[in-house]
Design an enzyme around this catalytic site. Structure first.
Site, PDB file in Angstrom:
ATOM      1  CD  GLU A   1      -0.001   7.867   1.506  1.00  0.00           C
ATOM      2  OE1 GLU A   1       0.293   6.647   1.487  1.00  0.00           O
ATOM      3  OE2 GLU A   1       0.734   8.746   1.007  1.00  0.00           O
TER       4      GLU A   1
ATOM      5  CG  ASP B   1       1.206 -22.691   1.040  1.00  0.00           C
ATOM      6  OD1 ASP B   1       0.441 -21.801   0.585  1.00  0.00           O
ATOM      7  OD2 ASP B   1       0.844 -23.527   1.874  1.00  0.00           O
TER       8      ASP B   1
ATOM      9  N   GLY C   1       5.140   5.847  -4.957  1.00  0.00           N
ATOM     10  CA  GLY C   1       6.411   5.141  -4.789  1.00  0.00           C
ATOM     11  C   GLY C   1       6.667   4.719  -3.352  1.00  0.00           C
TER      12      GLY C   1
ATOM     13  CB  VAL D   1       0.186   5.728  -2.456  1.00  0.00           C
ATOM     14  CG1 VAL D   1      -0.177   7.202  -2.319  1.00  0.00           C
ATOM     15  CG2 VAL D   1      -1.078   4.877  -2.474  1.00  0.00           C
TER      16      VAL D   1
ATOM     17  N   PRO E   1      -4.989  -0.993  -6.253  1.00  0.00           N
ATOM     18  CG  PRO E   1      -3.578  -2.729  -6.920  1.00  0.00           C
ATOM     19  CD  PRO E   1      -3.648  -1.551  -5.989  1.00  0.00           C
TER      20      PRO E   1
ATOM     21  CG  HIS F   1      -4.375 -11.833  -1.502  1.00  0.00           C
ATOM     22  ND1 HIS F   1      -5.398 -11.343  -2.288  1.00  0.00           N
ATOM     23  CD2 HIS F   1      -3.918 -10.764  -0.788  1.00  0.00           C
ATOM     24  CE1 HIS F   1      -5.555 -10.046  -2.056  1.00  0.00           C
ATOM     25  NE2 HIS F   1      -4.664  -9.674  -1.157  1.00  0.00           N
TER      26      HIS F   1
ATOM     27  CG  HIS G   1      -2.113  -0.928   1.009  1.00  0.00           C
ATOM     28  ND1 HIS G   1      -3.415  -0.543   1.276  1.00  0.00           N
ATOM     29  CD2 HIS G   1      -2.185  -2.211   0.585  1.00  0.00           C
ATOM     30  CE1 HIS G   1      -4.235  -1.556   1.014  1.00  0.00           C
ATOM     31  NE2 HIS G   1      -3.500  -2.582   0.599  1.00  0.00           N
ATOM     32  CG  ASP G   2       5.044   3.368   1.428  1.00  0.00           C
ATOM     33  OD1 ASP G   2       4.534   4.497   1.607  1.00  0.00           O
ATOM     34  OD2 ASP G   2       6.260   3.204   1.234  1.00  0.00           O
TER      35      ASP G   2
END
Length: 324
Positions: free
Chosen positions: A91, A250, A75, A73, A166, A196, A69-70
């Site tokens: 943010e 994994d 860079g 936005v 995204p 994820h 997330h950093d």
């Protein structure tokens, strides 16, 4: 006259050397950046991370999410870590993307230890990059050499955080465009989505469209959809991205996509349309070592997203506030 000419030439050579380090004028990132100024930096980060993850495994996906997330936005500049002030929105308050973020106190703990070891030296942006690598490795994932030398922004952008990240409800075209705008290709998108394989969605709103008959609902395992509806109806709606091994890094995430058990629309989109991205999903599902290698490469590539040239930067003494 000759001395003046020599001095001029020497200065010109030095200037050209600096400019040659990067196309945007910023110094090249290097794994040995702190070799002389803070040689113990990686051990400090790893020690704090190992301690915190041992007591709270959820901190691994939390830290990894902070880095994503950093970087998306403006860079990789640690702007995400800045608290709100009278003059600047944070943010962290971006809705709905960032309000469920966690792990800021882990970064604070690492920063405090490093300020004790090597004051005013290691940037918060570099701490995030190192902590993310260790977050993955501590849960059984790959490790990699982290290029260092980032600086910390003096500004945060709540608006960018609400528009540049995204969308969990986005289709494949949206995802590819979002990643392309940050210099990342389809292979990077697919590999990085594999993050994820750990962690969870924090609200039913993130996957409601998948399990209650909305877009993407026709591409879902019925028993999986039923379990997730129960999650929505019984409480907060928290649900693991990977049901089988939610705290092991994994390749189960990709196996779930093939079985139509992707939690988010943006997850399942990777295997909905066929073509090169679906082929990558199948390859990663079968070959975990290939996924690990590509994930490590993509993390280095994402971690090299530069802030805008106009952005002022420093090494913050406290990751939550700019220096004064």
């Amino acid at each position: 006259m000759a001395v003046t000419t020599k001095l001029y030439l020497a200065s010109l050579v030095a200037l050209l050397a600096v400019l040659a380090t990067a196309t945007d004028g910023s110094p090249e990132l290097s794994a040995t950046y702190y070799k002389k100024t803070c040689p113990n930096v990686q051990n400090v980060v790893r020690t704090v991370m190992a301690h915190r993850v041992a007591s709270e495994p959820r901190m691994s996906p939390a830290i990894l999410r902070l880095f994503f997330h950093d970087c998306f936005v403006n860079g990789c500049d640690a702007s995400l870590l800045l608290d709100r002030t009278d003059d600047m929105e944070s943010e962290k308050d971006a809705v709905p993307t960032n309000v469920s973020l966690d792990g800021f106190d882990v970064i604070d703990e690492i920063k405090s230890a490093l300020e004790h070891n090597c004051p005013a030296t290691v940037s918060c942006a570099d701490i995030l990059a190192l902590a993310s690598r260790d977050a993955v490795a501590l849960l059984g994932g790959p490790s990699w050499s982290v290029p260092l030398g980032r600086k910390d922004s003096l500004y945060a952008s709540k608006d960018a955080a609400e528009n540049d990240l995204p969308n969990p409800h986005g289709d494949l075209g949206d995802l590819l465009k979002s990643f392309e705008e940050h210099g990342l290709d389809a292979r990077d998108l697919t590999a990085l989505s594999g993050a994820h394989t750990i962690g969870k969605a924090h609200s039913c709103e993130n996957y409601r469209d998948r399990v209650y008959g909305g877009e993407g609902a026709n591409i879902i395992d019925p028993s999986f959809a039923e379990r997730r509806r129960q999650s929505c109806e019984e409480g907060s709606g928290e649900a693991p991205f990977d049901e089988e091994t939610p705290m092991v890094f994994d390749n189960s995430y990709f196996q779930d996509l093939i079985a139509q058990r992707g939690l988010l629309t943006s997850d399942q989109e990777l295997y909905t349309h066929g073509g090169p991205v679906s082929d990558l999903v199948k390859m990663y599902a079968m070959h975990g070592e290939t996924f690990f290698a590509d994930f490590a490469k993509a993390m280095v590539k994402m971690g090299s997203i530069r802030p805008p040239q106009w952005m002022q930067a420093e090494v913050r003494l406290n990751c939550r506030v700019v220096n004064h």
